[in-house]
Design a protein around this motif. Structure first.
Motif, PDB file in Angstrom:
ATOM      1  N   ILE A 137      55.641  66.604  -3.734  1.00 23.90           N
ATOM      2  CA  ILE A 137      55.595  66.557  -2.271  1.00 23.90           C
ATOM      3  C   ILE A 137      55.068  65.190  -1.831  1.00 23.90           C
ATOM      4  O   ILE A 137      54.029  64.725  -2.311  1.00 23.90           O
ATOM      5  N   LYS A 138      55.777  64.562  -0.910  1.00 28.94           N
ATOM      6  CA  LYS A 138      55.359  63.262  -0.407  1.00 28.94           C
ATOM      7  C   LYS A 138      54.293  63.443   0.668  1.00 28.94           C
ATOM      8  O   LYS A 138      54.305  64.416   1.423  1.00 28.94           O
ATOM      9  N   ILE A 139      53.387  62.473   0.738  1.00 27.25           N
ATOM     10  CA  ILE A 139      52.251  62.561   1.654  1.00 27.25           C
ATOM     11  C   ILE A 139      52.380  61.487   2.731  1.00 27.25           C
ATOM     12  O   ILE A 139      52.273  60.287   2.462  1.00 27.25           O
ATOM     13  N   GLY A 140      52.643  61.942   3.949  1.00 23.09           N
ATOM     14  CA  GLY A 140      52.691  61.042   5.091  1.00 23.09           C
ATOM     15  C   GLY A 140      51.428  61.167   5.921  1.00 23.09           C
ATOM     16  O   GLY A 140      50.604  62.063   5.705  1.00 23.09           O
ATOM     17  N   SER A 141      51.275  60.265   6.882  1.00 25.21           N
ATOM     18  CA  SER A 141      50.114  60.350   7.763  1.00 25.21           C
ATOM     19  C   SER A 141      50.390  59.580   9.040  1.00 25.21           C
ATOM     20  O   SER A 141      51.165  58.621   9.065  1.00 25.21           O
ATOM     21  N   CYS A 142      49.739  60.025  10.116  1.00 26.14           N
ATOM     22  CA  CYS A 142      49.778  59.275  11.366  1.00 26.14           C
ATOM     23  C   CYS A 142      48.490  59.543  12.118  1.00 26.14           C
ATOM     24  O   CYS A 142      47.761  60.486  11.822  1.00 26.14           O
ATOM     25  N   SER A 143      48.206  58.693  13.100  1.00 23.45           N
ATOM     26  CA  SER A 143      46.903  58.748  13.741  1.00 23.45           C
ATOM     27  C   SER A 143      46.977  58.278  15.179  1.00 23.45           C
ATOM     28  O   SER A 143      47.851  57.484  15.543  1.00 23.45           O
ATOM     29  N   GLY A 144      46.029  58.753  15.987  1.00 19.89           N
ATOM     30  CA  GLY A 144      45.851  58.208  17.323  1.00 19.89           C
ATOM     31  C   GLY A 144      45.175  56.861  17.309  1.00 19.89           C
ATOM     32  O   GLY A 144      45.131  56.169  18.326  1.00 19.89           O
ATOM     33  N   TYR A 145      44.654  56.468  16.146  1.00 19.11           N
ATOM     34  CA  TYR A 145      44.059  55.133  16.005  1.00 19.11           C
ATOM     35  C   TYR A 145      45.147  54.063  16.051  1.00 19.11           C
ATOM     36  O   TYR A 145      46.252  54.256  15.511  1.00 19.11           O
ATOM     37  N   PRO A 146      44.863  52.902  16.632  1.00 22.16           N
ATOM     38  CA  PRO A 146      45.796  51.769  16.558  1.00 22.16           C
ATOM     39  C   PRO A 146      45.754  51.131  15.175  1.00 22.16           C
ATOM     40  O   PRO A 146      44.847  51.398  14.373  1.00 22.16           O
ATOM     41  N   ARG A 147      46.708  50.263  14.904  1.00 20.76           N
ATOM     42  CA  ARG A 147      46.820  49.629  13.594  1.00 20.76           C
ATOM     43  C   ARG A 147      45.564  48.832  13.236  1.00 20.76           C
ATOM     44  O   ARG A 147      45.146  48.799  12.072  1.00 20.76           O
ATOM     45  N   ALA A 148      44.940  48.187  14.217  1.00 20.79           N
ATOM     46  CA  ALA A 148      43.745  47.382  13.935  1.00 20.79           C
ATOM     47  C   ALA A 148      42.636  48.224  13.324  1.00 20.79           C
ATOM     48  O   ALA A 148      41.871  47.736  12.474  1.00 20.79           O
ATOM     49  N   VAL A 149      42.526  49.470  13.740  1.00 28.66           N
ATOM     50  CA  VAL A 149      41.529  50.368  13.164  1.00 28.66           C
ATOM     51  C   VAL A 149      42.017  50.919  11.828  1.00 28.66           C
ATOM     52  O   VAL A 149      41.257  50.994  10.857  1.00 28.66           O
ATOM     53  N   MET A 150      43.295  51.282  11.750  1.00 29.33           N
ATOM     54  CA  MET A 150      43.832  51.825  10.508  1.00 29.33           C
ATOM     55  C   MET A 150      43.744  50.831   9.365  1.00 29.33           C
ATOM     56  O   MET A 150      43.536  51.218   8.210  1.00 29.33           O
ATOM     57  N   ALA A 169      50.480  54.118  12.552  1.00 31.72           N
ATOM     58  CA  ALA A 169      49.478  54.066  13.614  1.00 31.72           C
ATOM     59  C   ALA A 169      50.149  54.240  14.963  1.00 31.72           C
ATOM     60  O   ALA A 169      51.355  54.015  15.119  1.00 31.72           O
ATOM     61  N   THR A 170      49.353  54.595  15.963  1.00 35.05           N
ATOM     62  CA  THR A 170      49.922  54.937  17.262  1.00 35.05           C
ATOM     63  C   THR A 170      50.616  53.765  17.950  1.00 35.05           C
ATOM     64  O   THR A 170      51.511  53.966  18.765  1.00 35.05           O
ATOM     65  N   ASP A 171      50.230  52.532  17.616  1.00 32.88           N
ATOM     66  CA  ASP A 171      50.866  51.370  18.253  1.00 32.88           C
ATOM     67  C   ASP A 171      51.871  50.673  17.343  1.00 32.88           C
ATOM     68  O   ASP A 171      52.340  49.579  17.656  1.00 32.88           O
ATOM     69  N   ASP A 172      52.232  51.311  16.230  1.00 27.49           N
ATOM     70  CA  ASP A 172      53.256  50.739  15.353  1.00 27.49           C
ATOM     71  C   ASP A 172      54.639  50.812  15.988  1.00 27.49           C
ATOM     72  O   ASP A 172      55.532  50.037  15.633  1.00 27.49           O
ATOM     73  N   LEU A 173      54.819  51.773  16.889  1.00 28.22           N
ATOM     74  CA  LEU A 173      56.113  51.998  17.524  1.00 28.22           C
ATOM     75  C   LEU A 173      55.983  51.830  19.033  1.00 28.22           C
ATOM     76  O   LEU A 173      54.920  52.077  19.611  1.00 28.22           O
ATOM     77  N   THR A 174      57.071  51.429  19.669  1.00 26.11           N
ATOM     78  CA  THR A 174      57.062  51.242  21.121  1.00 26.11           C
ATOM     79  C   THR A 174      56.731  52.537  21.836  1.00 26.11           C
ATOM     80  O   THR A 174      56.008  52.549  22.834  1.00 26.11           O
ATOM     81  N   HIS A 175      57.247  53.648  21.319  1.00 28.96           N
ATOM     82  CA  HIS A 175      57.004  54.952  21.927  1.00 28.96           C
ATOM     83  C   HIS A 175      56.328  55.857  20.900  1.00 28.96           C
ATOM     84  O   HIS A 175      56.810  56.938  20.583  1.00 28.96           O
ATOM     85  N   GLY A 176      55.191  55.412  20.382  1.00 34.58           N
ATOM     86  CA  GLY A 176      54.579  56.124  19.269  1.00 34.58           C
ATOM     87  C   GLY A 176      53.653  57.255  19.642  1.00 34.58           C
ATOM     88  O   GLY A 176      53.303  58.075  18.812  1.00 34.58           O
ATOM     89  N   GLY A 177      53.227  57.312  20.916  1.00 36.90           N
ATOM     90  CA  GLY A 177      52.160  58.217  21.263  1.00 36.90           C
ATOM     91  C   GLY A 177      52.526  59.690  21.220  1.00 36.90           C
ATOM     92  O   GLY A 177      53.635  60.081  21.570  1.00 36.90           O
ATOM     93  N   ARG A 178      51.595  60.520  20.770  1.00 37.31           N
ATOM     94  CA  ARG A 178      51.747  61.969  20.809  1.00 37.31           C
ATOM     95  C   ARG A 178      51.706  62.452  22.267  1.00 37.31           C
ATOM     96  O   ARG A 178      51.083  61.814  23.100  1.00 37.31           O
ATOM     97  N   PRO A 179      52.349  63.557  22.560  1.00 40.70           N
ATOM     98  CA  PRO A 179      52.992  64.517  21.639  1.00 40.70           C
ATOM     99  C   PRO A 179      54.426  64.182  21.264  1.00 40.70           C
ATOM    100  O   PRO A 179      55.106  65.010  20.660  1.00 40.70           O
ATOM    101  N   ALA A 180      54.914  63.003  21.629  1.00 38.05           N
ATOM    102  CA  ALA A 180      56.252  62.585  21.192  1.00 38.05           C
ATOM    103  C   ALA A 180      56.308  62.565  19.664  1.00 38.05           C
ATOM    104  O   ALA A 180      55.293  62.338  19.003  1.00 38.05           O
ATOM    105  N   PRO A 181      57.468  62.776  19.063  1.00 36.84           N
ATOM    106  CA  PRO A 181      57.570  62.937  17.614  1.00 36.84           C
ATOM    107  C   PRO A 181      57.764  61.646  16.836  1.00 36.84           C
ATOM    108  O   PRO A 181      57.983  61.691  15.619  1.00 36.84           O
TER     109      PRO A 181
END
Length: 287
Positions: A137-150, A169-181
């Motif tokens: 099983i592959k292990i992914g992760s994401c966070s509300g933290y920005p990349r600078a903190v990650m 990280a939440t700012d890695d993508l233009t539309h990265g914020g939750r609850p968007a997927p």
């Protein structure tokens, strides 16, 4: 929705002779894998409001929007009725975007400086993750933290043995914020997953569970290790059954709003859930 409340999973681990039907498990960070009780972000929010504007918010208020990206989190705190009223009384107007910017810019260096103080893995998290890896099983992760903190948190967690295959990280993508997927779907792409229905999202916040639903994944909410219970690891270990049940019920009232497929106490209970999802996938069931 199933509930698993056992604090031991040693008797649930199975020797896998075939590759798991689950392709990936995508974890949140604070309150899920590290930082029991999710204290790193919440305490820093309180400090950032105080330092930048000499404005007091409570830890409970800081916890309400947990799971959102941090700029969005500050905005959401400012919109809480209790906070908005006090802010208006003190400053004569509602919180503006420029105020959020200033608090956010204060928050980031504080968070970068102190995130490693809360990097210790939640009990048995590393063993659970490594056992999942052994099953293919592959292990992914994401966070509300920005990349600078990650970028600070990732190597610190690695020293404790936690090394996910992907981090978004939440700012890695233009539309990265939750609850968007978008963050979990970025994991899907990077991990080479063939079917999102074969993925599990694990989180201690309702935006994180909604994120998993919006991506078409199985979702597992955590009741006692995360933001809603707000217990320290020591409080969790010392608690009586009555105290734990009260904390569990408090967290459940919030977490059930996002309708997770499963609710468990901590990641220590996850292996039983993975086994159940494997069985459901084998008979053609989907999230």
């Amino acid at each position: 929705m199933s509930n698993v409340m056992s604090n031991t999973t040693s008797n649930l681990k199975q020797n896998k002779t075939v590759k798991s039907a689950v392709e990936a498990v995508i974890f949140d960070w604070a309150g899920t894998i590290v930082d029991f009780g999710s204290f790193a972000p919440t305490t820093i929010f309180v400090e950032a409001f105080k330092t930048e504007y000499d404005f007091d918010i409570t830890l409970a208020e800081a916890r309400v929007p947990m799971g959102l990206g941090k700029w969005d989190h500050i905005q959401a705190v400012g919109k809480l009725d209790s906070v908005a009223q006090r802010w208006s009384e003190k400053f004569g107007q509602t919180m503006l975007d420029k105020d959020i910017d200033l608090i956010y810019n204060r928050f980031i260096p504080l968070q970068k400086a102190k995130v490693v103080d809360h990097v210790e893995p939640i009990l048995n998290a590393v063993n659970v993750v490594n056992d999942l890896k052994k099953q293919g099983i592959k292990i992914g992760s994401c966070s509300g933290y920005p990349r600078a903190v990650m970028d600070i948190l990732i190597p610190a967690a690695a020293k404790h043995g936690y090394q996910p295959d992907c981090v978004v990280a939440t700012d890695d993508l233009t539309h990265g914020g939750r609850p968007a997927p978008h963050m979990v779907l970025k994991n899907v792409i990077e991990l080479g997953v063939g079917n999102v229905a074969n993925c599990i999202k694990v989180d201690d916040s309702t935006p994180g569970i909604d994120e998993g639903h919006n991506a078409g994944m199985w979702t597992v909410g955590l009741l006692l290790s995360g933001n809603e219970a707000g217990l320290t690891a020591q409080q969790f270990q010392d608690a009586t059954p009555e105290v734990l049940e009260n904390a569990r019920n408090k967290a459940r009232l919030v977490m059930e709003k996002s309708n997770p497929h499963f609710l468990i106490d901590t990641i220590d209970d996850l292996p039983a859930i993975v086994a159940e999802i494997e069985q459901r996938l084998s008979v053609g069931e989907r999230p």
